[in-house]
Design an enzyme around this catalytic site. Sequence first.
Site, PDB file in Angstrom:
ATOM      1  N   GLU A   1       1.097  -1.016   0.085  1.00  0.00           N
ATOM      2  CA  GLU A   1       0.223   0.069   0.260  1.00  0.00           C
ATOM      3  C   GLU A   1       0.465   1.019  -0.480  1.00  0.00           C
ATOM      4  O   GLU A   1       2.082   1.023   0.494  1.00  0.00           O
ATOM      5  CB  GLU A   1      -0.858  -0.106   1.489  1.00  0.00           C
ATOM      6  CG  GLU A   1      -1.916   0.660   1.473  1.00  0.00           C
ATOM      7  CD  GLU A   1      -2.724   1.386   0.339  1.00  0.00           C
ATOM      8  OE1 GLU A   1      -2.489   1.620  -0.420  1.00  0.00           O
ATOM      9  OE2 GLU A   1      -4.164   1.001   0.636  1.00  0.00           O
TER      10      GLU A   1
ATOM     11  N   ASP B   1      -3.232   5.540   6.629  1.00  0.00           N
ATOM     12  CA  ASP B   1      -4.422   6.472   6.718  1.00  0.00           C
ATOM     13  C   ASP B   1      -5.055   6.944   8.070  1.00  0.00           C
ATOM     14  O   ASP B   1      -4.900   5.897   8.597  1.00  0.00           O
ATOM     15  CB  ASP B   1      -4.635   7.364   5.888  1.00  0.00           C
ATOM     16  CG  ASP B   1      -5.151   8.595   5.808  1.00  0.00           C
ATOM     17  OD1 ASP B   1      -5.134   9.134   7.429  1.00  0.00           O
ATOM     18  OD2 ASP B   1      -5.606   9.653   5.353  1.00  0.00           O
TER      19      ASP B   1
ATOM     20  N   PHE C   1      -1.581  15.793   3.828  1.00  0.00           N
ATOM     21  CA  PHE C   1      -2.037  15.676   2.785  1.00  0.00           C
ATOM     22  C   PHE C   1      -0.647  15.367   1.945  1.00  0.00           C
ATOM     23  O   PHE C   1      -0.050  16.774   1.621  1.00  0.00           O
ATOM     24  CB  PHE C   1      -3.084  16.203   2.404  1.00  0.00           C
ATOM     25  CG  PHE C   1      -3.878  15.789   0.951  1.00  0.00           C
ATOM     26  CD1 PHE C   1      -4.575  14.299   1.003  1.00  0.00           C
ATOM     27  CD2 PHE C   1      -3.141  15.858  -0.143  1.00  0.00           C
ATOM     28  CE1 PHE C   1      -5.285  13.383  -0.299  1.00  0.00           C
ATOM     29  CE2 PHE C   1      -3.678  15.415  -1.437  1.00  0.00           C
ATOM     30  CZ  PHE C   1      -4.541  13.336  -1.186  1.00  0.00           C
TER      31      PHE C   1
ATOM     32  N   ARG D   1       0.909  12.029  -9.663  1.00  0.00           N
ATOM     33  CA  ARG D   1       1.302  10.781  -8.814  1.00  0.00           C
ATOM     34  C   ARG D   1       2.675  10.341  -9.408  1.00  0.00           C
ATOM     35  O   ARG D   1       3.341  10.046  -9.314  1.00  0.00           O
ATOM     36  CB  ARG D   1       0.448   9.721  -9.486  1.00  0.00           C
ATOM     37  CG  ARG D   1      -0.732   9.760  -9.118  1.00  0.00           C
ATOM     38  CD  ARG D   1      -1.238   7.824  -9.685  1.00  0.00           C
ATOM     39  NE  ARG D   1      -2.689   8.114  -9.724  1.00  0.00           N
ATOM     40  CZ  ARG D   1      -4.280   7.641  -7.959  1.00  0.00           C
ATOM     41  NH1 ARG D   1      -2.810   7.411  -7.600  1.00  0.00           N
ATOM     42  NH2 ARG D   1      -4.956   8.166  -8.265  1.00  0.00           N
TER      43      ARG D   1
HETATM   44  P1  IMP Z   1      -7.339   4.638   4.425  1.00  0.00           P
HETATM   45  O1  IMP Z   1      -8.348   4.048   4.078  1.00  0.00           O
HETATM   46  O2  IMP Z   1      -7.550   6.301   5.164  1.00  0.00           O
HETATM   47  O3  IMP Z   1      -6.115   4.136   5.609  1.00  0.00           O
HETATM   48  O4  IMP Z   1      -7.120   5.636   3.209  1.00  0.00           O
HETATM   49  C1  IMP Z   1      -5.955   4.868   2.461  1.00  0.00           C
HETATM   50  C2  IMP Z   1      -6.444   5.360   1.239  1.00  0.00           C
HETATM   51  O5  IMP Z   1      -5.922   6.581   1.298  1.00  0.00           O
HETATM   52  C3  IMP Z   1      -4.752   5.476   0.234  1.00  0.00           C
HETATM   53  O6  IMP Z   1      -4.384   3.728  -0.174  1.00  0.00           O
HETATM   54  C4  IMP Z   1      -4.259   6.226  -0.561  1.00  0.00           C
HETATM   55  O7  IMP Z   1      -5.501   6.337  -1.369  1.00  0.00           O
HETATM   56  C5  IMP Z   1      -5.563   7.705  -0.204  1.00  0.00           C
HETATM   57  N1  IMP Z   1      -4.677   8.471   1.140  1.00  0.00           N
HETATM   58  C6  IMP Z   1      -4.507   8.974   2.095  1.00  0.00           C
HETATM   59  N2  IMP Z   1      -3.874   9.916   2.900  1.00  0.00           N
HETATM   60  C7  IMP Z   1      -3.756  10.121   1.572  1.00  0.00           C
HETATM   61  C8  IMP Z   1      -2.652  11.617   1.303  1.00  0.00           C
HETATM   62  O8  IMP Z   1      -2.357  12.520   2.042  1.00  0.00           O
HETATM   63  N3  IMP Z   1      -2.578  11.826  -0.366  1.00  0.00           N
HETATM   64  C9  IMP Z   1      -2.636  10.703  -0.820  1.00  0.00           C
HETATM   65  N4  IMP Z   1      -3.993   9.818  -0.794  1.00  0.00           N
HETATM   66  C10 IMP Z   1      -3.773   9.648   0.607  1.00  0.00           C
HETATM   67 MG    MG Z   2      -4.733   3.920  -2.980  1.00  0.00          MG
END
Ligand code: IMP
Ligand code: MG
Length: 180
Positions: free
Chosen positions: A104, A108, A157, A170
């Site tokens: 991954e 987050d 972010f 990206r």
């Molecule tokens: P989670 O489910 O909250 O852990 O989020 C995971 C997904 O959210 C990651 O695979 C990213 O695609 C996206 N994401 C979370 N934080 C960021 C960030 O700071 N920048 C860009 N994408 C993020």
């Molecule tokens: Mg992702």
Amino acid sequence: MSALMKQFPVSELISEEAIKNKVKELGLAITSHYEHHTEPLVLVGVLKGSILFLADLCRAIALPLEIEMMGVSSYGEATKSSGVVRITQDLVRPIKDKHVLIVEDIFDSGLTVKYLCDNLKARDPKSIKVCTLLKKDIQRTVDISPDFVGFNIPDKFVVGYGLDLTERLRNLPMICVYKP
Ligand code: IMP
Ligand code: MG
């Protein structure tokens, strides 16, 4: 500084060089963890954010392995987690009796990885572990944490090296904080 970086309100958080070194380190740790396992190892990359990391990481692992991709979406067009996770693309091959390593880009809220682990567990793999390049330094409610972590980062972010802002940035070679 890359020419692309100059066009956006971003500042470098992790350099290309630091990423390169960290990927090598993770590759060594993963290699020594799995080298005495006899069942196949399959890396499951989470689309699309992990593609750059996966491409570099797989070359830093000195073991035979398979690569699969899984599309999961937990973010809409916003920069905050929606908490809604859905599969947008499933695995092509079975993972039964294989060692699965989820790859991954960023951990987050952890909801995406939690969902993926639960979903993949139901397919009878030999084991499931998680490798994430970045882990945000926040309080979480999910009951899992990644097994291999590249960098712990502040709750900002970030973009670049696969991570996007509404599909852009990206292709930045480094990881930057986005602050408009
Ligand atoms: P989670 O489910 O909250 O852990 O989020 C995971 C997904 O959210 C990651 O695979 C990213 O695609 C996206 N994401 C979370 N934080 C960021 C960030 O700071 N920048 C860009 N994408 C993020
Ligand atoms: Mg992702």
